[in-house]
Structure formats: C-alpha cells, structure tokens
Write a protein that holds these residues in place. Structure first.
Motif, PDB file in Angstrom:
ATOM      1  N   LYS A 390     -60.847  57.595 -39.646  1.00  0.00           N
ATOM      2  CA  LYS A 390     -59.462  57.991 -39.435  1.00  0.00           C
ATOM      3  C   LYS A 390     -58.848  58.568 -40.710  1.00  0.00           C
ATOM      4  O   LYS A 390     -58.122  59.572 -40.684  1.00  0.00           O
ATOM      5  CB  LYS A 390     -58.646  56.778 -38.969  1.00  0.00           C
ATOM      6  CG  LYS A 390     -59.072  56.207 -37.619  1.00  0.00           C
ATOM      7  CD  LYS A 390     -58.687  57.117 -36.477  1.00  0.00           C
ATOM      8  CE  LYS A 390     -58.985  56.461 -35.137  1.00  0.00           C
ATOM      9  NZ  LYS A 390     -58.628  57.336 -33.996  1.00  0.00           N
ATOM     10  N   GLN A 393     -60.043  61.941 -41.453  1.00  0.00           N
ATOM     11  CA  GLN A 393     -59.736  62.875 -40.371  1.00  0.00           C
ATOM     12  C   GLN A 393     -61.013  63.579 -39.875  1.00  0.00           C
ATOM     13  O   GLN A 393     -61.087  64.812 -39.784  1.00  0.00           O
ATOM     14  CB  GLN A 393     -58.691  63.909 -40.822  1.00  0.00           C
ATOM     15  CG  GLN A 393     -57.383  63.288 -41.254  1.00  0.00           C
ATOM     16  CD  GLN A 393     -56.387  64.316 -41.768  1.00  0.00           C
ATOM     17  OE1 GLN A 393     -56.697  65.513 -41.897  1.00  0.00           O
ATOM     18  NE2 GLN A 393     -55.188  63.852 -42.081  1.00  0.00           N
ATOM     19  N   ASN A 395     -64.013  64.863 -37.470  1.00  0.00           N
ATOM     20  CA  ASN A 395     -64.222  65.337 -36.113  1.00  0.00           C
ATOM     21  C   ASN A 395     -65.703  65.176 -35.780  1.00  0.00           C
ATOM     22  O   ASN A 395     -66.428  64.462 -36.470  1.00  0.00           O
ATOM     23  CB  ASN A 395     -63.749  66.776 -35.943  1.00  0.00           C
ATOM     24  CG  ASN A 395     -64.378  67.720 -36.965  1.00  0.00           C
ATOM     25  OD1 ASN A 395     -65.546  67.525 -37.350  1.00  0.00           O
ATOM     26  ND2 ASN A 395     -63.640  68.724 -37.416  1.00  0.00           N
ATOM     27  N   CYS A 399     -66.261  65.506 -41.888  1.00  0.00           N
ATOM     28  CA  CYS A 399     -65.078  64.791 -42.371  1.00  0.00           C
ATOM     29  C   CYS A 399     -64.527  65.554 -43.577  1.00  0.00           C
ATOM     30  O   CYS A 399     -65.251  66.303 -44.257  1.00  0.00           O
ATOM     31  CB  CYS A 399     -65.435  63.385 -42.805  1.00  0.00           C
ATOM     32  SG  CYS A 399     -66.126  62.350 -41.499  1.00  0.00           S
TER      33      CYS A 399
END
Length: 830
Positions: A390, A393, A395, A399
């Motif tokens: 998280k 961020q 995907n 990262c």
C-alpha cells in the motif's frame, strides 16, 4: 535502577555495534530493498540468575529449541515466497535480520541494532527524518520478553507485528502504539475458558500460573471477567520453578476443586503436571491455555492419564504451504555451504546469530516439530508485505520503489488491512488484535501414543460463535460431567444463605409463604410478593391474587336486598297508614308526630343498604355505616323519649310541676332535637377524623384480596356504640318501670323485645367480624341492619297498624279512657 537499565542498554549496543562484531551472511541475514527484523527463541534460558552488573547474553550457550528454530525457518520461507511473488511486491525485495532471542531482559543488542540508523541512535529525532535499520519487525516469543523490549521499538512507531505475545497489556495503544499481533490476546483466551466453565455448570475452580507477565495478565483478566458470572476462584497461585507444587495441588484437592485452569508457560506447566502425577491427583478437569495445548512433551508425560481430562485451547491450525519443501531445500543448501566454507563456522558466532545445533538437524526433525505458531509468523510477514504494498502504491507490474518508506507509514496501513491469506481473514481491530479463530481440543492420554482431537470452536469473525461437541468429551467416570461446585445448587424455591467469602458457597433456605426467589436477579434473598400477588412456601414466582368482594348478584345478596326492599315497602305503607290515622288515639299513643320521625329514620337506613353491595369504595363505606348509625340511633332516642314520657304520665303525677314543664316546653322534642344535633356532630367528627374506609385485606386468604369496609378507630366506634347501646338500655329500663301500665299505653314488651333483638344481632355480628374473615361479613352486616329495623317495625309499629286497620273499635277515645279508669281502680284497691 533506571541508570542500571540505561547502562545495560548502552553496554549491549556497544558490544554489538561499536566493537564492530561481524555478523556473517548466514541463515540469520539476507539482503533486500527493505529490511525486516525477526526475534525467535532458537535457544531457551531455563534457569535465570540475578546479576549484580549489566551483562549481555550469548544464547548459543543455552538449551537449543527445535520449535524456535522451526519458527525461524517460517520467517525465512515467508520472505522468500513474497520475493518470488509477481503481484504482491513486484520489483521489490525484502531482506531480513534475525536474532536469537532467548532471555527476558538480556537481549537488548538485537533491538538496538534494529532501531539504529547507520550504527547510531538518536532518541529525540523526529519521525519524518528517522530511518531505522528495519522498517518493521516480528517477535519475540512470549509476553514477558515482548513487554521488556516493546517500548524501544514502539517509541519510534516501528511496527512490531508479534506472533507469540498474548498479554492483554500490549493492547494498550497509549503505551504500545505500534504493537500489532497475529495471535489472539489473553482476553480472548480467558473468554473461551469462561465459556467452557459456564457451559458445563462449574463454579468452583483453581487458577495456576507462572511468575511471568503471561500468567499474571491471564489471572487479572480471569478475575475481572468472572465478576457477576456465578464463578468463584477458589484457589489461585503463581508458581516459580522452586515452588512447592505438591503442597499447592494438595490444597486444591482438599478444597474439593475439580477444575484447574492451567495458564502457564510450558516450563511451569510441565512441573505442575509432573507433581499431579507424583501426588496421585486424579479425575480433575484441566483447562490448558494456548501455550501448552499442543505441547507434545507434556502430552507424552508418563502417567498423565490418571490426572483426569485435559481440555486445551489453541488457534485453529493452518499449515504453511510449501514449508516442508522449503525446509528440505534449505537444509540441503546449508549442508553444502557448511562443507565448502569451514570459516563460516567461526563467522556465524556473533551477535546472537550463532546456532551450532541448527546444522545438526535434518529436515524431518524440523518438520515434525509443533507448528502451532507457524501460521501466525507467516501472517505477520504477509501483514508487513501487504502494508508495504500500500505504501509503495504497487500495481500488478511494479511498485514505486523510490518512495521513502517510514515505519509509521506502514503502521497506518496495517491498521486498515483486510485480506484473505489461505482462507483466513486477516484484519486488526483498534487495539491491533486480530480476528480470533480458536479450536477447543481434547487430550486423549489413555491411548498409546496419545493424540489430540478438536472438540469445539470459537470465532469472532464475522460474529462471535462458540460450539463444543459434548459427545466427544469422554469423562473419566463415563457417567456424567465432573462436579466442581462449592455447594450443591438449591432446589427450586430455596434461597442461598452465604457461607464464607465466596458467593458460590452457601446453604439453602426455603422461602416462606408469600415470598419467592429469583436466581437470575437475587439468589440470596426471598423477595416479598407484591400486595396483589401470593405464593406458596418455596415458590419461584408469585401468582396474581383474585380480588373478592360482596357482589349484588349473588343469591344471598339478592335475598337480603329483596328483604330490604320489602321492609322499605312496609315502612312506606305504615307511614301512609299513620298519616291517615293521625288524629286517632293509637297514633297519639305511639308518639304522634314523633312516630313519623321514627318511621322516616327507619326508611333511610333501608335505602343505605344498597351501599353494602358491589365493589367497596370510600364513599360506599362511609354511606353504609353513617346512614344506619345516625338515623337508627335517632329512632332509638325517640323510643327512649316515648318510654320515659309514658312513665312520666302515670308514675310521676305526684310531681305536677315537673310534668308541667315537660309538657309546656315540649320536652320530648327538646331531647330528641338536642340529641340528634349532638349525635350528628359526633358522627361528622367520626367521619372526618377516623372514617370507615376501604380495606384491602391481603392477610386473611393467601390467594385473595378481600375488599371490605374497615370500621373506624376503636375509640371512635366505641363512643358511637356506647351512645346507641346506652339509649337501648334506657328504653329497657323505662319499659321495665312501665310494665304494669294500661295495655293501650304499655309498649314495654314490644320495646324490650326490639332492643334485646338489637343487642343480640349486633353482638353476634361483632363476634363474627373479629373471628371470621370473609366477604359475607359485609352481607351479615346488612342482614343485621335489616333485622334490627324489622325488630322495631314488628314489635312497635305493626301491632298499632293492626289495630288501626283491623280493630278500629280499640282506636277510640272511650276505649282508651276505659283502660285508664281500670288502671286507676286497680291502683286504688292496692
């Protein structure tokens, strides 16, 4: 003391950092973009000794723990699995730095290493500029060890995702703001234990623990949550290694406690079980906490089958996928590495990252160890990885690797996590505690080899559920659930009389009539039923009383009412007859105009009879008593005057002056008027100060409330009765004096008969009122009133009506004159 601790911290940190002790690239360390810390009990210090100066500890000198080494390998597997994932942290690698954590208070160098930045520590540095060596850490195992070092990590908000500390103290976010755990706290464990105890109806239990934070925390929570549950802690003790275990168990046995909560670390639990076997402690129920529920060493203790039934609570086990393959591969790699690089044996002996025995273990020995905490460790590492996902961020492909990651950023994301890990929901509450998934297990010690069976579950997600299969619990007597209560439960309708300090110890006392006991609200008191309720002796509830009063629809009531109506009709007819014969001698001899007052005074009580029937009210009670009492007594005063007047005419002729004054001033009316006014004042005073009122009699009948009219105050009613009875006495006295008067003027017999009947019926009534309690007492009261009116009617008025209607020749002046002359001649001859 504080300076000694600080000196200890600094000495240990200096030992590990400033002396440039080298930590080799062994199983304990691995490089990566982000470094995680790990603390595992690869070795265990079994006996601790007090030190007079700060000292760091070399764990490798103490007892090797296979289970601790297995935990160690689970972290390594988790990191490797995450690094191989292409979705969780793509293009990012995790590294780790693991330390052997074997002591409660002497392993500070490893923690100092974690929180240091480039080999130094700045305690007051701001969080947004602080970049410690690790971004998060997991461990250590045990509440005491965790509480000892947690302040060092949490003061910089480094996420401390723990796998093996259950003390509820660590849920205090004010003191441990960045502490997260992947196993349930002692609070949840105690809740399960209490559900088991309550489920089987036990209330007399013992609690045994060790001298550590884990046991102390469990004891505090246990004492807190048994309040107002009906469970009593009959015995509690924290046992050290040198305690007299045998004496403790004998005390428990002497107190007849058959349920023992064993809330202790394995080293203390093992001593307790051995002492129970040695002292032949039999047929107890042992409820074991999570730390020893699956302890194979205690399970296989010789002779354990005699001690009774052992019920354990542990986390619902989930296997860590791929662990067996990873362990076999890792051991092969380590074996090749150790054979090719002999110098590594020397290089690994640094900073509690040394483990000579580790290389001697084969893969199967590690795999066969108790894996209770394996999934908790696995979850801890994945928790950190998901939080890092998280923060960076990430995907599906990459990262943002260049993002500056601070520990407090991870902490913020961990609090919001909610993901599935191999079917287990991973989320944390406001205290950093996980969703709970417990298994209740039964030790089958009667078989060889012994084994463990799951017999129940306890879950808190998505809601709290608890189930236990009673059919899987083969109690030792094979008959019923073992008894462990201080006192036998009272039978229904018996209250508890406390004995001693504990609420569970009591005697049973049967509740008397009109009381009841409610075990759910107040088992120690026989509570009084409400006035409108009743109960038999030894009742659990009260029943509604039926309200009883004299109703006008009953046959007896109808009979009295009809007799009253008939009486009223006769009086009205008589009033008419007297009016039609007003100037005749019979009417004048009966009192003339005063006879009309007497008849009216008898009519009004007949109307008042109607107030004796139906549901009593204050108004009905006053009208029923006052109408009769006043008007009947006025009638008696008229009879008294009439009796006196006849005596005066015939017996007091020798006193002409007295007789003349009596006639001149209408003495009879003066007396009756004066008496009526005086009596009216007395009745008003009586009705005001102490009136007849509604009385709800709830003591005469257990299941009824009798509505009656209560008589006035004894003094008031005595005065009223005295006046009436005294008038009656005067009537009888004057009638006796005038017994030989002319027949036409002599009402002696009729007046005497009516007064005697009046006395008799009212005396009988008051006797019945005192000795009999029934709604029919009011009926008897109405009947007495009717009879007393009938007595005057038939003895005094009916004979005169008979003369006026059927013997008119006797209703002449000549007839009366003849009677007087005959009386005078009789007196002269005598």
């Amino acid at each position: 003391m504080l300076f000694n601790h600080i000196y200890n911290f600094l000495l240990g940190f200096t030992y590990c950092v400033f002396y440039n002790v080298f930590c080799s690239s062994s199983e304990f360390s691995s490089d990566g973009d982000f470094l995680l810390g790990g603390l595992f009990p690869v070795h265990e210090v079994e006996l601790t000794t007090a030190m007079f100066s700060p000292e760091s500890i070399e764990c490798s000198r103490h007892t090797f723990s296979k289970s601790g080494y297995q935990m160690f390998q689970v972290m390594r597997l988790s990191v490797e699995e995450i690094n191989n994932s292409t979705t969780l942290l793509p293009n990012v690698s995790l590294g780790y730095d693991i330390f052997d954590h074997c002591s409660d208070s002497k392993n500070f160098p490893s923690v100092f290493s974690f929180i240091s930045q480039n080999g130094s520590i700045k305690p007051k540095e701001k969080l947004n500029t602080r970049q410690p060596k690790v971004i998060a850490l997991t461990g250590p195992y045990g509440s005491t060890r965790t509480i000892t070092i947690a302040p060092l990590a949490t003061m910089d908000l480094i996420p401390m995702v723990n796998y093996g500390a259950t003390s509820y103290t660590l849920s205090d976010k004010l003191n441990y703001p960045s502490f997260i755990r992947t196993i349930p706290s002692n609070k949840d464990l105690v809740q399960v234990i209490l559900r088991i105890i309550k489920g089987f109806g036990w209330n007399w239990v013992a609690f045994l623990g060790g001298p550590d934070n884990y046991s102390e925390d469990g004891l505090q929570l246990f004492n807190k949550y048994i309040r107002n549950t009906g469970i009593c802690l009959g015995y509690q003790e924290s046992l050290s290694q040198n305690a007299n275990y045998s004496l403790t168990l004998r005390r428990i046995d002497k107190l007849n406690i058959n349920v023992i909560v064993l809330f202790a670390e394995p080293q203390y639990a093992k001593n307790i079980i051995k002492a129970a076997i040695a002292n032949n402690i039999r047929d107890k129920v042992w409820i074991a906490s999570e730390t020893l529920s699956t302890n194979q060493q205690i399970l296989r203790e010789p002779g354990i089958k005699i001690i009774g039934t052992v019920i354990g609570i542990r986390e619902r086990l989930l296997s860590v996928p791929g662990f067996n393959e990873f362990t076999r591969k890792a051991k092969e790699t380590t074996k090749i590495y150790m054979n090719d690089n002999v110098e590594s044996k020397i290089q690994t002996k640094t900073c509690n990252q040394d483990c000579e025995n580790c290389s001697l273990l084969n893969a199967e020995e590690i795999i066969q160890e108790d894996s209770t905490l394996s999934f908790a460790i696995y979850t801890a590492i994945y928790t950190i990885a998901h939080a890092l996902h998280k923060v960076l961020q990430c995907n599906m492909n990459e990262c943002h690797k260049n993002t500056t990651v601070k520990p407090y950023m991870l902490l913020g994301e961990i609090k919001k996590l909610d993901f599935l890990l191999h079917g287990r929901q991973v989320k944390y509450d406001a205290n950093g505690d996980p969703a709970v998934s417990y298994a209740v297990v039964l030790w089958h010690t009667e078989t060889n080899p012994p084994w463990i069976e799951m017999v129940g579950t306890y879950d808190t997600y998505p809601e709290i559920t608890f189930t236990i299969n009673n059919s899987l619990l083969p109690w030792r007597n094979n008959v019923s659930v073992p008894f462990s209560n201080c006192s036998v439960e009272c039978e229904e309708g018996f209250s508890r009389a406390p004995v001693g300090y504990h609420d569970c110890c009591f005697l049973c006392k049967k509740c008397p009539q009109n009381t009841y006991v409610n075990y759910s609200r107040e088992p120690y008191t026989c509570r009084l039923c409400a006035e409108s309720e009743w109960s038999d002796e030894g009742s659990m509830t009260c029943q509604q009383r039926s309200v009883v009063y004299l109703q006008g629809t009953e046959i007896a009531s109808i009979a009295v009412i009809l007799s009253g109506i008939w009486l009223l009709i006769l009086l009205v007819i008589m009033l008419i007859v007297f009016a039609q014969n007003y100037n005749t001698p019979v009417v004048r001899s009966a009192g003339g105009s005063m006879s009309f007052l007497m008849i009216v005074c008898l009519i009004i009580p007949c109307i008042g009879l109607l107030f004796s029937f139906g549901e009593p009210t204050s108004v009905r009670c006053r009208m029923r008593s006052s109408l009769y009492a006043y008007f009947y007594t006025v009638c008696l005063s008229c009879l008294t005057v009439r009796s006196f007047q006849i005596v005066c005419v015939f017996k007091m002729a020798e006193f002409p002056n007295v007789h003349g004054l009596w006639v001149k001033y209408n003495g009879q009316w003066v007396f009756v008027t004066s008496f009526s006014v005086f009596y009216l004042i007395a009745c008003v005073f009586w009705s005001t100060i102490s009136p007849a009122k509604l009385f709800r009699d709830s003591s005469s009948f257990k299941d009824q409330i009798l509505l009656t009219c209560e008589i006035a105050h004894p003094i008031a009613i005595s005065i009223i009765l005295f006046i009436s009875f005294f008038l009656g006495f005067l009537c009888i006295l004057f009638s006796y004096v005038a017994r030989d008067l002319p027949k036409n003027y002599n009402e002696a017999k009729s007046i005497t008969f009516s007064i005697i009947l009046y006395y008799m019926v009212w005396i009988v009534y008051y006797i019945a009122y005192v000795y009999f309690k029934s709604k029919y007492v009011m009926l008897f009261n109405a009947l007495v009133q009717v009879l007393s009116i009938y007595a005057i009617l038939f003895s005094y008025f009916v004979p005169k009506c008979y003369i006026m209607l059927f013997q008119s020749k006797k209703n002449t002046a000549a007839y009366f004159q003849t009677s007087i002359q005959n009386y005078t001649q009789t007196l002269s001859r005598s």
